[in-house]
Enzyme design. Sequence first.
Site, PDB file in Angstrom:
ATOM      1  N   LYS A  33       0.812  -1.218   0.000  1.00  0.00           N
ATOM      2  CA  LYS A  33       0.000   0.000   0.000  1.00  0.00           C
ATOM      3  C   LYS A  33       0.846   1.269   0.000  1.00  0.00           C
ATOM      4  O   LYS A  33       0.433   2.297  -0.538  1.00  0.00           O
ATOM      5  CB  LYS A  33      -0.957  -0.023   1.196  1.00  0.00           C
ATOM      6  CG  LYS A  33      -2.048  -1.082   1.069  1.00  0.00           C
ATOM      7  CD  LYS A  33      -2.990  -1.032   2.253  1.00  0.00           C
ATOM      8  CE  LYS A  33      -4.159  -1.996   2.075  1.00  0.00           C
ATOM      9  NZ  LYS A  33      -3.733  -3.387   1.989  1.00  0.00           N
ATOM     10  N   GLU A  66      -6.294   2.033  -2.560  1.00  0.00           N
ATOM     11  CA  GLU A  66      -5.408   0.906  -2.827  1.00  0.00           C
ATOM     12  C   GLU A  66      -5.880   0.199  -4.084  1.00  0.00           C
ATOM     13  O   GLU A  66      -6.985   0.433  -4.574  1.00  0.00           O
ATOM     14  CB  GLU A  66      -5.415  -0.085  -1.653  1.00  0.00           C
ATOM     15  CG  GLU A  66      -6.784  -0.680  -1.362  1.00  0.00           C
ATOM     16  CD  GLU A  66      -6.782  -1.601  -0.155  1.00  0.00           C
ATOM     17  OE1 GLU A  66      -5.745  -2.215   0.106  1.00  0.00           O
ATOM     18  OE2 GLU A  66      -7.815  -1.691   0.516  1.00  0.00           O
TER      19      GLU A  66
END
Length: 667
Positions: free
Chosen positions: A116, A288
């Site tokens: 991430k 994400e």
Amino acid sequence: MITKILIANRGEIAVRVIRTARAMGIKTVAVYSDADREAMHVRMADEAVHIGAAPSAQSYLVIDRVVDAIRQTCADAVHPGYGFLSENRAFAERLSQEGVIFIGPPVGAIEAMGDKITSKKIAAKAGVSTVPGHMGLIADAEEAVRISARIGYPVMIKASAGGGGKGMRIAWNDQEAREGFQASKNEARSSFGDDRIFIEKFVDQPRHIEIQVLGDQHGNMIYLGERECSIQRRNQKVVEEAPSSFLDEATRKAMGEQAVQLAKAVGYFSAGTVEFIVDGTRNFYFLEMNTRLQVEHPVTELITGIDLVEQMIRVADGEKLAIAQSDVKLNGWAMESRLYAEDPYRGFLPSIGRLTRYRPPKEGPQHDGIVVRNDTGVYEGGEISMYYDPMIAKLCTWAPDRTRSIEAMAEALDCFEVEGIGHNLPFLSAVMAHPRFQSGNITTAFIAEEWPEGFHGVTPDNDQARQLASIATYVHLVQEARRAQISGTLANHTRKLGIDFVAVGGDHSWPQTVTCGTGTTDIRYGDGVNHTVTSDWQPGKTLASFTINGEASSVKISRASTGWRLRFRGIDMIYRAMTPRLFDLSQYMPIKQSADTSKKLLCPMPGVITQVLVREGDTVEVGQSLATVEAMKMENLLKAEKRAVVKAVKVEAGQSLAVDEVIMEFE
């Protein structure tokens, strides 16, 4: 052409992949742990290979064992599903070394987007809007507190390798940041084998909307509309729908183009999802990218008519997409409700055990063009284990518009029978019936705002309460008529039934006068209300259709010690029909008192004690952490509800406990 696929997963997603592979004429291989020997995916696959003990760290997450299964069965491709190894760069690289096709994106994209922290940097460089935050690794809880204070509360603490709500916490102050950091690290280590953590600003009143992308190995990339995933609890999605009622065409197009732009920036192919957070004025920010099939992919399939698993297989086999962006049309509305093995009346804590009854609603096309779909990996008589995710099934409905899709879901939930474990069916029904959800005015805070004190069931309104009272009386009359026939056969006379009754439900009672006709029962109330009831119910039937004054409904029915347990639209109550004399006498019955457990800390779920944080003789304060229990890959922190002195600690770390076992006692 791919001829045999090994599914490196379990449960409903393994079953889902098997079904599409079978339709394509491709053989399948299941892998299973000790806990999954009798699982549905094992039964359905053409071959099955045992890969280890029940904990996923000793089976589904062990790359060498999965590779051994591939070698044993000569599988030429692997579908990873979601979770486990689906976004594991090392696994994809190992498959490449073994000459096995990975049905997913390239290794570089997994590495770039699976982390991430890295993904946010790439997204920003690619011109995608991102949320402010700290993208560097965080050493310890004190550094997490300093960073959180600098960003400004509230903040989201997230596992870098996370997904599915695991390793995520929202912190509103220093104490929550400190505790959330450690809890997120522990969950991330347990679920993903990677405990790196980052922190970003939590956008208040957000919507969680994601874009489905699909690309091939020849540079073609398209988006398939959006999914609204704002109905969440503890960052885990509960209800999803497609499309979103909030987006306009311009925002949909902008989000889709940015998602494609990001996918192309990392050389992506296969199915993937770009997740955004969207504020009240339709500003959107990248969260994400999930480099795998999403849990909620069925709603996209229902509104586009595209089988995403089939497309993943074809792309992995080197085929070009047969679909251009101009071919993508969003048709109708789809809802997905996640059925979890968790008890909503006990704070949604995990529940395990045997499914003594498991009867999903009828699948396929229904009346008025409605479609029902149920993706599941369990069966009646099967066991729900403490080792894996608590999701039992994904119930989906499609209809021409949102209102009818919600109503179809409410009816399908009414017809879904699950017994033997705690489950969230009543809560899902409550969401469908909630005026705010029906209006589309939702955010990721919806559940926390509408049920701030937890879910305690659905209270029927006046009309529903009286309808259920009529159903209870109808059921009572059918049962008594059957008994009268039996007694008449045995004693050569027929017992007569009265016409006056009192129906009781909760704190309410309704005097009734009953007239039984041919195929119908008329129930008259003292205030002039009249119910004409027809039904297909017979003694022993657990789900029945009732029509009251022309309005049909499906109600779950079971015998209770004092009457009938009726379940409908999230309502779960005991109703009883009795003679007026019996009703008068019942008012003198004493009420049974519950046992006093106020001086005990009981285990709220089946699980493993991972930490005991106090000792005998300690004085604990309100809100102080006492112990942690891990179940279904989630870590649960138990806190003191009042100031007390610890009298005795009955457990130790590593010990497995059942529900309501005593963890500690207080003076």
